[in-house]
Design a protein around this motif. Structure first.
Motif, PDB file in Angstrom:
ATOM      1  N   LYS A  80       3.741  14.368  11.189  1.00  0.00           N
ATOM      2  CA  LYS A  80       3.099  13.568  10.148  1.00  0.00           C
ATOM      3  C   LYS A  80       2.686  12.229  10.751  1.00  0.00           C
ATOM      4  CE  LYS A  80       4.326  16.748   7.154  1.00  0.00           C
ATOM      5  NZ  LYS A  80       3.375  17.661   6.511  1.00  0.00           N
ATOM      6  N   ARG A  81       1.420  11.908  10.668  1.00  0.00           N
ATOM      7  CA  ARG A  81       0.903  10.729  11.362  1.00  0.00           C
ATOM      8  C   ARG A  81       0.943   9.447  10.530  1.00  0.00           C
ATOM      9  NH1 ARG A  81      -0.342  11.366  16.975  1.00  0.00           N
ATOM     10  NH2 ARG A  81      -0.251  13.612  17.284  1.00  0.00           N
ATOM     11  N   GLY A  82       1.180   9.526   9.240  1.00  0.00           N
ATOM     12  CA  GLY A  82       1.064   8.345   8.386  1.00  0.00           C
ATOM     13  C   GLY A  82       2.185   7.345   8.499  1.00  0.00           C
ATOM     14  N   PHE A  83       3.244   7.646   9.240  1.00  0.00           N
ATOM     15  CA  PHE A  83       4.391   6.746   9.302  1.00  0.00           C
ATOM     16  C   PHE A  83       4.218   5.635  10.337  1.00  0.00           C
ATOM     17  CE2 PHE A  83       6.302  10.752   7.699  1.00  0.00           C
ATOM     18  CZ  PHE A  83       6.746  10.266   6.489  1.00  0.00           C
ATOM     19  N   ALA A  84       3.276   5.792  11.243  1.00  0.00           N
ATOM     20  CA  ALA A  84       3.037   4.758  12.255  1.00  0.00           C
ATOM     21  C   ALA A  84       2.068   3.717  11.715  1.00  0.00           C
ATOM     22  CB  ALA A  84       2.466   5.383  13.527  1.00  0.00           C
ATOM     23  N   ALA A  85       2.277   2.472  12.109  1.00  0.00           N
ATOM     24  CA  ALA A  85       1.373   1.406  11.692  1.00  0.00           C
ATOM     25  C   ALA A  85      -0.028   1.667  12.251  1.00  0.00           C
ATOM     26  CB  ALA A  85       1.883   0.065  12.198  1.00  0.00           C
ATOM     27  N   PHE A  86      -1.040   1.381  11.454  1.00  0.00           N
ATOM     28  CA  PHE A  86      -2.411   1.495  11.923  1.00  0.00           C
ATOM     29  C   PHE A  86      -2.705   0.315  12.851  1.00  0.00           C
ATOM     30  CE2 PHE A  86      -2.287   3.518   7.707  1.00  0.00           C
ATOM     31  CZ  PHE A  86      -2.664   4.799   8.075  1.00  0.00           C
ATOM     32  N   GLY A 119      20.461   2.042  -3.275  1.00  0.00           N
ATOM     33  CA  GLY A 119      21.314   3.066  -2.685  1.00  0.00           C
ATOM     34  C   GLY A 119      21.080   4.437  -3.286  1.00  0.00           C
ATOM     35  N   LEU A 120      20.855   4.470  -4.602  1.00  0.00           N
ATOM     36  CA  LEU A 120      20.580   5.742  -5.274  1.00  0.00           C
ATOM     37  C   LEU A 120      19.279   6.353  -4.766  1.00  0.00           C
ATOM     38  CD1 LEU A 120      21.150   7.877  -7.445  1.00  0.00           C
ATOM     39  CD2 LEU A 120      19.977   6.392  -9.096  1.00  0.00           C
ATOM     40  N   PHE A 121      18.237   5.540  -4.653  1.00  0.00           N
ATOM     41  CA  PHE A 121      16.964   6.043  -4.138  1.00  0.00           C
ATOM     42  C   PHE A 121      17.110   6.507  -2.690  1.00  0.00           C
ATOM     43  CE2 PHE A 121      15.060   4.329  -7.896  1.00  0.00           C
ATOM     44  CZ  PHE A 121      13.852   4.983  -8.039  1.00  0.00           C
ATOM     45  N   ALA A 122      17.874   5.754  -1.901  1.00  0.00           N
ATOM     46  CA  ALA A 122      18.102   6.151  -0.511  1.00  0.00           C
ATOM     47  C   ALA A 122      18.814   7.499  -0.448  1.00  0.00           C
ATOM     48  CB  ALA A 122      18.926   5.085   0.211  1.00  0.00           C
ATOM     49  N   PHE A 123      19.810   7.678  -1.303  1.00  0.00           N
ATOM     50  CA  PHE A 123      20.558   8.939  -1.344  1.00  0.00           C
ATOM     51  C   PHE A 123      19.637  10.106  -1.698  1.00  0.00           C
ATOM     52  CE2 PHE A 123      22.861  12.134  -3.842  1.00  0.00           C
ATOM     53  CZ  PHE A 123      23.869  12.490  -2.955  1.00  0.00           C
ATOM     54  N   LEU A 124      18.781   9.904  -2.709  1.00  0.00           N
ATOM     55  CA  LEU A 124      17.879  10.975  -3.140  1.00  0.00           C
ATOM     56  C   LEU A 124      16.819  11.285  -2.087  1.00  0.00           C
ATOM     57  CD1 LEU A 124      17.367   9.909  -6.876  1.00  0.00           C
ATOM     58  CD2 LEU A 124      18.798  11.768  -6.007  1.00  0.00           C
ATOM     59  N   ILE A 125      16.269  10.252  -1.459  1.00  0.00           N
ATOM     60  CA  ILE A 125      15.228  10.453  -0.448  1.00  0.00           C
ATOM     61  C   ILE A 125      15.786  11.171   0.775  1.00  0.00           C
ATOM     62  CG2 ILE A 125      13.725   9.237   1.192  1.00  0.00           C
ATOM     63  CD1 ILE A 125      13.318   7.138  -1.071  1.00  0.00           C
ATOM     64  N   ARG A 126      17.036  10.853   1.150  1.00  0.00           N
ATOM     65  CA  ARG A 126      17.649  11.522   2.289  1.00  0.00           C
ATOM     66  C   ARG A 126      17.856  13.010   2.035  1.00  0.00           C
ATOM     67  NH1 ARG A 126      17.791   9.595   7.355  1.00  0.00           N
ATOM     68  NH2 ARG A 126      19.217  11.342   7.622  1.00  0.00           N
ATOM     69  N   ARG A 127      17.812  13.434   0.775  1.00  0.00           N
ATOM     70  CA  ARG A 127      17.982  14.848   0.446  1.00  0.00           C
ATOM     71  C   ARG A 127      16.657  15.606   0.461  1.00  0.00           C
ATOM     72  NH1 ARG A 127      21.869  12.502   1.205  1.00  0.00           N
ATOM     73  NH2 ARG A 127      24.007  13.073   0.724  1.00  0.00           N
ATOM     74  N   LEU A 128      15.555  14.918   0.692  1.00  0.00           N
ATOM     75  CA  LEU A 128      14.248  15.581   0.760  1.00  0.00           C
ATOM     76  C   LEU A 128      14.130  16.351   2.073  1.00  0.00           C
ATOM     77  CD1 LEU A 128      11.964  12.704  -0.611  1.00  0.00           C
ATOM     78  CD2 LEU A 128      12.769  14.738  -1.835  1.00  0.00           C
ATOM     79  N   PRO A 129      13.295  17.398   2.108  1.00  0.00           N
ATOM     80  CA  PRO A 129      13.172  18.232   3.326  1.00  0.00           C
ATOM     81  C   PRO A 129      12.751  17.430   4.547  1.00  0.00           C
ATOM     82  CG  PRO A 129      12.109  19.290   1.448  1.00  0.00           C
ATOM     83  CD  PRO A 129      12.459  17.903   1.004  1.00  0.00           C
ATOM     84  N   ALA A 130      13.392  17.688   5.671  1.00  0.00           N
ATOM     85  CA  ALA A 130      13.091  16.973   6.914  1.00  0.00           C
ATOM     86  C   ALA A 130      11.654  17.217   7.371  1.00  0.00           C
ATOM     87  CB  ALA A 130      14.080  17.392   8.005  1.00  0.00           C
ATOM     88  N   LYS A 131      11.095  18.375   7.003  1.00  0.00           N
ATOM     89  CA  LYS A 131       9.731  18.687   7.442  1.00  0.00           C
ATOM     90  C   LYS A 131       8.716  17.704   6.863  1.00  0.00           C
ATOM     91  CE  LYS A 131       8.893  22.140   3.783  1.00  0.00           C
ATOM     92  NZ  LYS A 131       8.550  23.551   3.512  1.00  0.00           N
ATOM     93  N   TRP A 132       9.049  17.062   5.757  1.00  0.00           N
ATOM     94  CA  TRP A 132       8.158  16.065   5.176  1.00  0.00           C
ATOM     95  C   TRP A 132       8.115  14.791   6.007  1.00  0.00           C
ATOM     96  CZ3 TRP A 132       9.499  16.086  -0.813  1.00  0.00           C
ATOM     97  CH2 TRP A 132       9.216  17.372  -1.320  1.00  0.00           C
ATOM     98  N   PHE A 133       9.083  14.622   6.893  1.00  0.00           N
ATOM     99  CA  PHE A 133       9.209  13.389   7.667  1.00  0.00           C
ATOM    100  C   PHE A 133       9.114  13.653   9.170  1.00  0.00           C
ATOM    101  CE2 PHE A 133      11.492  13.113   3.697  1.00  0.00           C
ATOM    102  CZ  PHE A 133      11.130  11.886   3.172  1.00  0.00           C
ATOM    103  N   SER A 134       8.647  14.822   9.563  1.00  0.00           N
ATOM    104  CA  SER A 134       8.606  15.193  10.970  1.00  0.00           C
ATOM    105  C   SER A 134       7.585  14.350  11.732  1.00  0.00           C
ATOM    106  CB  SER A 134       8.268  16.677  11.124  1.00  0.00           C
ATOM    107  OG  SER A 134       6.897  16.903  10.856  1.00  0.00           O
ATOM    108  N   ILE A 147       9.285  -3.468  10.272  1.00  0.00           N
ATOM    109  CA  ILE A 147       9.881  -3.171  11.579  1.00  0.00           C
ATOM    110  C   ILE A 147       9.804  -1.682  11.890  1.00  0.00           C
ATOM    111  CG2 ILE A 147      12.046  -3.127  12.872  1.00  0.00           C
ATOM    112  CD1 ILE A 147      12.772  -5.737  11.327  1.00  0.00           C
ATOM    113  N   LEU A 148      10.121  -0.858  10.904  1.00  0.00           N
ATOM    114  CA  LEU A 148      10.109   0.589  11.118  1.00  0.00           C
ATOM    115  C   LEU A 148       8.699   1.095  11.427  1.00  0.00           C
ATOM    116  CD1 LEU A 148      12.610   1.683   8.339  1.00  0.00           C
ATOM    117  CD2 LEU A 148      12.925   1.974  10.799  1.00  0.00           C
ATOM    118  N   ARG A 149       7.713   0.588  10.695  1.00  0.00           N
ATOM    119  CA  ARG A 149       6.336   1.024  10.945  1.00  0.00           C
ATOM    120  C   ARG A 149       5.850   0.518  12.303  1.00  0.00           C
ATOM    121  NH1 ARG A 149       3.510   3.544   7.439  1.00  0.00           N
ATOM    122  NH2 ARG A 149       1.519   2.758   8.196  1.00  0.00           N
TER     123      ARG A 149
END
Length: 215
Positions: free
Chosen positions: A68-74, A50-65, A170-172
């Motif tokens: 960015k192509r790396g989030f999809a499964a190859f 939960g702590l890691f989730a909280f910290l990651i959610r505070r990272l800039p949204a542009k990093w997860f836009s 599942i997410l990938r």
């Protein structure tokens, strides 16, 4: 959520049973103390996640836009998930969209790219959170005596991996489909815009001789 909590409870009971049968150092403390420590370790792992989730959610949204192509499964990765028959069990894994007010259990608006962008953003955040969770569970080792590493903290960390990996897969897997839908919508929008421009140009060309004749 009930399924998630039930699975955690089952894992706690199984770990307690294994410790009792093996006569581990944890069992020597007594049944109730052993069960309490296992439950406490499980809570600690959840808290770390939960702590890691909280910290990651505070990272800039542009990093997860969606750019960015790396989030999809190859492609090969997608085939691996399909060999695991992910389509049959992915909808049975608890989805915690209530914490972000965006549910990811189904694609509600496949033709709406604004919606798909938000979906991909949430999925990308989720991927990183679950990827971090795979390793974060090992921090539980720091919270308990080292003599319990084999009978308590490492098993809890291993179970934590088991709880994070399916969601990550599942997410990938879903992100791949989201990307395909998004790109298809973009192509349709471009074709529609080009067709409209061509129609406007043809209309302007047809009007030009009429204006010349009027003069």
């Amino acid at each position: 959520m009930k399924l998630y909590l039930s699975a955690i409870g089952v894992c706690i009971v199984l770990l307690a049973a294994v410790n009792a049968l093996a006569g581990s150092p944890l069992w020597s403390l007594g049944f109730w103390q052993m069960l309490g420590l296992i439950a406490l370790a499980a809570v600690a792992a959840i808290a770390v996640d939960g702590l890691f989730a909280f910290l990651i959610r505070r990272l800039p949204a542009k990093w997860f836009s969606c750019e960015k192509r790396g989030f999809a499964a190859f492609p090969k990765e997608k085939k691996f998930y399909e060999k695991l028959r992910i389509r049959k069990w992915k909808d049975k894994i608890p989805e915690l969209g209530q914490f972000t007010n965006f549910h990811k259990n189904k694609i509600a608006e496949p033709k709406n790219n604004a919606y798909l962008e938000r979906y991909m953003l949430e999925a990308a955040y989720g991927e990183v959170i679950h990827f971090a969770g795979v390793f974060a569970g090992f921090l539980v080792i720091l919270f308990f005596p080292f003599r319990f590493i084999l009978c308590l903290t490492l098993p809890v960390a291993a179970v934590n991996i088991f709880f994070n990996l399916p969601s990550l897969f599942i997410l990938r897997y879903n992100y791949y489909k989201l990307r395909v839908l998004y790109d298809a919508n973009e192509r349709k929008a471009r074709r529609a815009a080009q067709a409209e421009q061509a129609e406007q140009a043809a209309s302007a060309a047809a009007e030009a001789p009429a204006q010349d004749n009027a003069l």
